[in-house]
Structures are given as C-alpha cells and as structure tokens.
Design a protein around this motif. Structure first.
Motif, PDB file in Angstrom:
ATOM      1  N   SER A 126       0.694  -1.166   0.049  1.00 21.73           N
ATOM      2  CA  SER A 126      -0.056  -0.199   0.142  1.00 21.73           C
ATOM      3  C   SER A 126       0.834   1.242   0.066  1.00 21.73           C
ATOM      4  CB  SER A 126      -0.936  -0.064   1.112  1.00 21.73           C
ATOM      5  OG  SER A 126      -1.822  -0.934   1.197  1.00 21.73           O
ATOM      6  N   THR A 127       0.315   2.517  -0.605  1.00 24.61           N
ATOM      7  CA  THR A 127       1.009   3.639  -0.749  1.00 24.61           C
ATOM      8  C   THR A 127       0.226   4.763  -0.043  1.00 24.61           C
ATOM      9  OG1 THR A 127       0.228   4.063  -2.927  1.00 24.61           O
ATOM     10  CG2 THR A 127       2.326   3.035  -2.863  1.00 24.61           C
ATOM     11  N   VAL A 128       0.926   5.903  -0.087  1.00 22.32           N
ATOM     12  CA  VAL A 128       0.279   7.242   0.587  1.00 22.32           C
ATOM     13  C   VAL A 128       0.302   8.304  -0.504  1.00 22.32           C
ATOM     14  CG1 VAL A 128       0.200   9.103   2.369  1.00 22.32           C
ATOM     15  CG2 VAL A 128       0.837   6.380   3.077  1.00 22.32           C
ATOM     16  N   MET A 129      -0.560   8.920  -0.827  1.00 24.52           N
ATOM     17  CA  MET A 129      -0.548   9.798  -1.981  1.00 24.52           C
ATOM     18  C   MET A 129      -0.941  11.258  -1.728  1.00 24.52           C
ATOM     19  SD  MET A 129      -2.759   7.450  -4.677  1.00 24.52           S
ATOM     20  CE  MET A 129      -4.245   8.017  -3.920  1.00 24.52           C
ATOM     21  N   THR A 130      -0.365  12.209  -2.304  1.00 21.26           N
ATOM     22  CA  THR A 130      -0.444  13.392  -1.869  1.00 21.26           C
ATOM     23  C   THR A 130      -0.409  14.108  -3.353  1.00 21.26           C
ATOM     24  OG1 THR A 130       0.472  13.493   0.295  1.00 21.26           O
ATOM     25  CG2 THR A 130       0.459  15.533  -0.915  1.00 21.26           C
ATOM     26  N   GLY A 131      -1.392  15.155  -3.583  1.00 23.47           N
ATOM     27  CA  GLY A 131      -1.392  16.037  -5.072  1.00 23.47           C
ATOM     28  C   GLY A 131      -2.015  17.092  -4.920  1.00 23.47           C
ATOM     29  N   SER A 132      -1.893  17.855  -5.835  1.00 20.58           N
ATOM     30  CA  SER A 132      -2.271  19.406  -5.942  1.00 20.58           C
ATOM     31  C   SER A 132      -2.646  19.759  -7.243  1.00 20.58           C
ATOM     32  CB  SER A 132      -1.745  20.354  -5.096  1.00 20.58           C
ATOM     33  OG  SER A 132      -0.476  20.365  -5.783  1.00 20.58           O
ATOM     34  N   VAL A 133      -3.339  20.808  -7.777  1.00 19.80           N
ATOM     35  CA  VAL A 133      -3.574  21.330  -8.791  1.00 19.80           C
ATOM     36  C   VAL A 133      -4.017  23.026  -8.705  1.00 19.80           C
ATOM     37  CG1 VAL A 133      -5.998  20.580  -8.938  1.00 19.80           C
ATOM     38  CG2 VAL A 133      -4.711  21.207 -11.034  1.00 19.80           C
ATOM     39  N   ILE A 202      -3.955  14.872   0.653  1.00 16.47           N
ATOM     40  CA  ILE A 202      -2.698  14.899   1.420  1.00 16.47           C
ATOM     41  C   ILE A 202      -2.885  13.435   2.295  1.00 16.47           C
ATOM     42  CG2 ILE A 202      -1.506  15.805   3.218  1.00 16.47           C
ATOM     43  CD1 ILE A 202      -2.491  18.688   2.406  1.00 16.47           C
ATOM     44  N   ASN A 203      -1.829  12.813   1.974  1.00 12.78           N
ATOM     45  CA  ASN A 203      -1.576  11.432   2.780  1.00 12.78           C
ATOM     46  C   ASN A 203      -2.949  10.531   2.559  1.00 12.78           C
ATOM     47  OD1 ASN A 203       0.768  12.428   3.460  1.00 12.78           O
ATOM     48  ND2 ASN A 203       0.184  13.342   5.320  1.00 12.78           N
ATOM     49  N   GLU A 204      -3.300  10.346   1.474  1.00  9.42           N
ATOM     50  CA  GLU A 204      -4.471   9.342   1.170  1.00  9.42           C
ATOM     51  C   GLU A 204      -3.801   7.909   0.880  1.00  9.42           C
ATOM     52  OE1 GLU A 204      -7.897  12.640  -0.303  1.00  9.42           O
ATOM     53  OE2 GLU A 204      -7.265  10.668  -1.621  1.00  9.42           O
ATOM     54  N   LEU A 205      -4.451   7.056   1.172  1.00 12.42           N
ATOM     55  CA  LEU A 205      -4.081   5.789   1.136  1.00 12.42           C
ATOM     56  C   LEU A 205      -4.462   5.275  -0.286  1.00 12.42           C
ATOM     57  CD1 LEU A 205      -3.191   3.128   2.556  1.00 12.42           C
ATOM     58  CD2 LEU A 205      -5.212   2.285   2.849  1.00 12.42           C
ATOM     59  N   GLY A 206      -3.399   4.767  -0.906  1.00 10.09           N
ATOM     60  CA  GLY A 206      -3.270   4.304  -2.446  1.00 10.09           C
ATOM     61  C   GLY A 206      -2.881   2.978  -2.588  1.00 10.09           C
ATOM     62  N   GLY A 228      -3.529  27.669 -18.136  1.00  9.03           N
ATOM     63  CA  GLY A 228      -2.404  27.047 -17.309  1.00  9.03           C
ATOM     64  C   GLY A 228      -2.784  26.295 -16.177  1.00  9.03           C
ATOM     65  N   PHE A 229      -1.922  25.182 -15.764  1.00  5.76           N
ATOM     66  CA  PHE A 229      -1.931  24.393 -14.736  1.00  5.76           C
ATOM     67  C   PHE A 229      -0.820  23.929 -14.098  1.00  5.76           C
ATOM     68  CE2 PHE A 229      -6.165  23.836 -16.995  1.00  5.76           C
ATOM     69  CZ  PHE A 229      -6.840  23.533 -16.043  1.00  5.76           C
ATOM     70  N   THR A 230      -0.839  24.122 -12.826  1.00  2.30           N
ATOM     71  CA  THR A 230       0.204  23.503 -11.992  1.00  2.30           C
ATOM     72  C   THR A 230      -0.049  22.390 -11.156  1.00  2.30           C
ATOM     73  OG1 THR A 230       1.673  25.923 -11.828  1.00  2.30           O
ATOM     74  CG2 THR A 230       2.249  23.973 -10.254  1.00  2.30           C
ATOM     75  N   SER A 231       0.666  21.162 -11.213  1.00  3.79           N
ATOM     76  CA  SER A 231      -0.217  19.890 -10.803  1.00  3.79           C
ATOM     77  C   SER A 231       1.095  19.368 -10.053  1.00  3.79           C
ATOM     78  CB  SER A 231      -0.789  19.102 -11.716  1.00  3.79           C
ATOM     79  OG  SER A 231      -1.707  19.818 -12.317  1.00  3.79           O
ATOM     80  N   THR A 232       0.836  18.552  -8.886  1.00  2.00           N
ATOM     81  CA  THR A 232       1.890  17.668  -8.494  1.00  2.00           C
ATOM     82  C   THR A 232       1.257  16.269  -8.163  1.00  2.00           C
ATOM     83  OG1 THR A 232       1.453  18.388  -6.213  1.00  2.00           O
ATOM     84  CG2 THR A 232       2.945  19.676  -7.387  1.00  2.00           C
ATOM     85  N   PHE A 233       2.111  15.345  -8.003  1.00  2.00           N
ATOM     86  CA  PHE A 233       1.703  14.054  -7.326  1.00  2.00           C
ATOM     87  C   PHE A 233       2.923  13.378  -6.819  1.00  2.00           C
ATOM     88  CE2 PHE A 233       0.160   9.471  -8.663  1.00  2.00           C
ATOM     89  CZ  PHE A 233      -0.711   9.325  -7.577  1.00  2.00           C
ATOM     90  N   LEU A 234       2.672  13.060  -5.849  1.00  2.76           N
ATOM     91  CA  LEU A 234       3.807  12.127  -4.956  1.00  2.76           C
ATOM     92  C   LEU A 234       3.089  10.901  -4.169  1.00  2.76           C
ATOM     93  CD1 LEU A 234       6.491  12.306  -3.242  1.00  2.76           C
ATOM     94  CD2 LEU A 234       5.126  13.403  -1.602  1.00  2.76           C
TER      95      LEU A 234
END
Length: 257
Positions: A126-133, A202-206, A228-234
C-alpha cells in the motif's frame, strides 16, 4: 491582430537553448503528450530534436533517497497551439508539471496534457498519495469569446476532470471534477475559481505502485486564449509497506549473488 504570447519571451534564449539539453538524456520510458481535439497527440520524446522545440533547461538534479531526478523547461511553437512547460521528475516517485497553452486554432478546442514517469524502486505494498492542482485562464487576443468573456476554460464534453493522478496507468484520484466553467474578462488573466472544490489531497491511502505514475490535465479552451495548470503527485510507501519493500530488496540481493 495576434497578441504576443508571454511565454515566447524565451525565444531570446534560442542561442543557448541548442546546448541546453546536450549530454543529458530524457528519463527512459518517460513522455509528455498534448492532444488537441481528436488529433494525434504531440509527444515531447518524438519532438525532442524538432526545431520548433526550445529547451531552456534540462538537467539532472538530486532526487529523494539518492535517486537521480530531472528538471526541465521548454516551449513548443506549433501551428494550432503554443505551449511553455516546466517539469520536475523524480522516479522515487514524484512529478510536478506546470504549463501554459495558447489555442491558435480559431475554434473552441479540447486539450489533454499527460505526463508519465517510470518509477524505481517499485512499491509493492500500500502507498500514501499526495497531490495538488492550481490553474489560470487568460485573454490572449483582446476579443470577446463565444461565452461572452475575455477567455473561458471549461470541462471536456467527456466529463474528464481538470486533474487526474495515475498509478500504473490507472486513475487513482481526481480534482476539480466536471462540470466546470472558469473565465476571465477582456485583457485579464485570472486564477481558476475552486468553487468550493478541494484543490489537493494529502496523505491518502493508495494502491501499490509497480511501474509508473502520471498526471493528466484535461480542459476545453476558447480560441486565441490561454490556460495554465500547475499539478503535483507524490507517492510514498505506507508505513506498513516498508517491511515488504525491505524483504523484496533482500530477495533481489540474494538473487544477484
């Protein structure tokens, strides 16, 4: 009269751009694509040596846990659309994508911008996911568009959200979901209105991440205007998955002996 596009200011760096990416390879298996309408997607990998691509930065940088990451900035001067892009790519894994696209086609067009990055090492548990836009929409031609605004960006007819995060080719999280319409007055660039929607997670189970992560931004844009878009995914291992990764690494070490 066609207005000068802000991002085309980097054309002044063309002399230096020819060597900006010399000697630094693109990450193997990575690509960024832009699809306008139903046409064949434009590919950064396939256009890497095209004269219409201006690369102002392409370098290896330190990534997480000793990995090699990449930072790059480039612009594409196409016939029906122009774009400027900034990427940070870390296979450990993390993706940051920022871009501005101007629609020069003369009609309302759907755009889909996708980045895919192979990851290493794989995360089998299992992973922990964080992202934004975040996003902007701007008037690029000084004319009222078909919706009565200076510029309009809106959801695609197929219902795709402005932002989707992917693991191993599967959509795992969405932000700023359909239907949406965002606009700017004549001569103005505005931030996209969140309209009460969350713009991050932020810090959602993936799920496990074995091969790739990615981001897809999908929208429609009025002619002569820019969005324009600024996006992240960790993605990181969930705490209980660290032992699984350690055992997998030990097994791989034993196989090499």
């Amino acid at each position: 009269m066609k207005h000068v596009k802000p991002f085309m200011a980097i054309v002044a760096l063309v002399a230096a751009a020819g060597s900006a990416h010399a000697g630094v390879a693109l990450p193997q298996g990575f690509d960024l694509t832009v699809q306008m309408g139903d046409g064949t997607p434009w590919s950064l990998v396939n256009s890497w040596n095209d004269s219409r691509l201006t690369v102002t930065r392409h370098e290896e940088i330190p990534g997480a846990n000793g990995a090699t990451a990449w930072s790059m900035s480039f612009a594409w001067d196409g016939q029906n659309w122009d774009g400027s892009f900034n990427l940070t790519l870390d296979p450990d894994p993390f993706v940051s994508q920022s871009f501005t696209i101007q629609n020069n086609s003369g009609v309302l067009q759907p755009f889909t911008v996708s980045v895919t990055l192979p990851i290493a090492p794989p995360l089998p548990g299992s992973t922990v996911m964080t992202g934004s836009v975040r996003g902007t929409v701007g008037d690029g031609d000084g004319q009222v568009d078909q919706f009565g605004n200076g510029a309009t960006v809106l959801s695609q007819a197929n219902g795709r959200p402005y932002y989707e995060a992917f693991i191993d080719g599967n959509s795992v999280r969405s932000l700023l979901t359909s239907p949406r319409t965002d606009s700017a007055p004549l001569g103005v660039t505005r931030n996209i209105n969140l309209q009460g929607d969350p713009a991050d997670f932020i810090n959602e189970l993936g799920p496990a991440a074995l091969s790739t992560i990615g981001i897809r931004n999908a929208f429609q844009l009025t002619p002569g205007d820019n969005a324009g878009f600024t996006s992240t995914f960790l993605v990181v291992p969930a705490p209980g998955s660290l032992a699984v990764i350690g055992l997998a690494g030990l097994a791989a070490t034993r196989r090499r002996r």
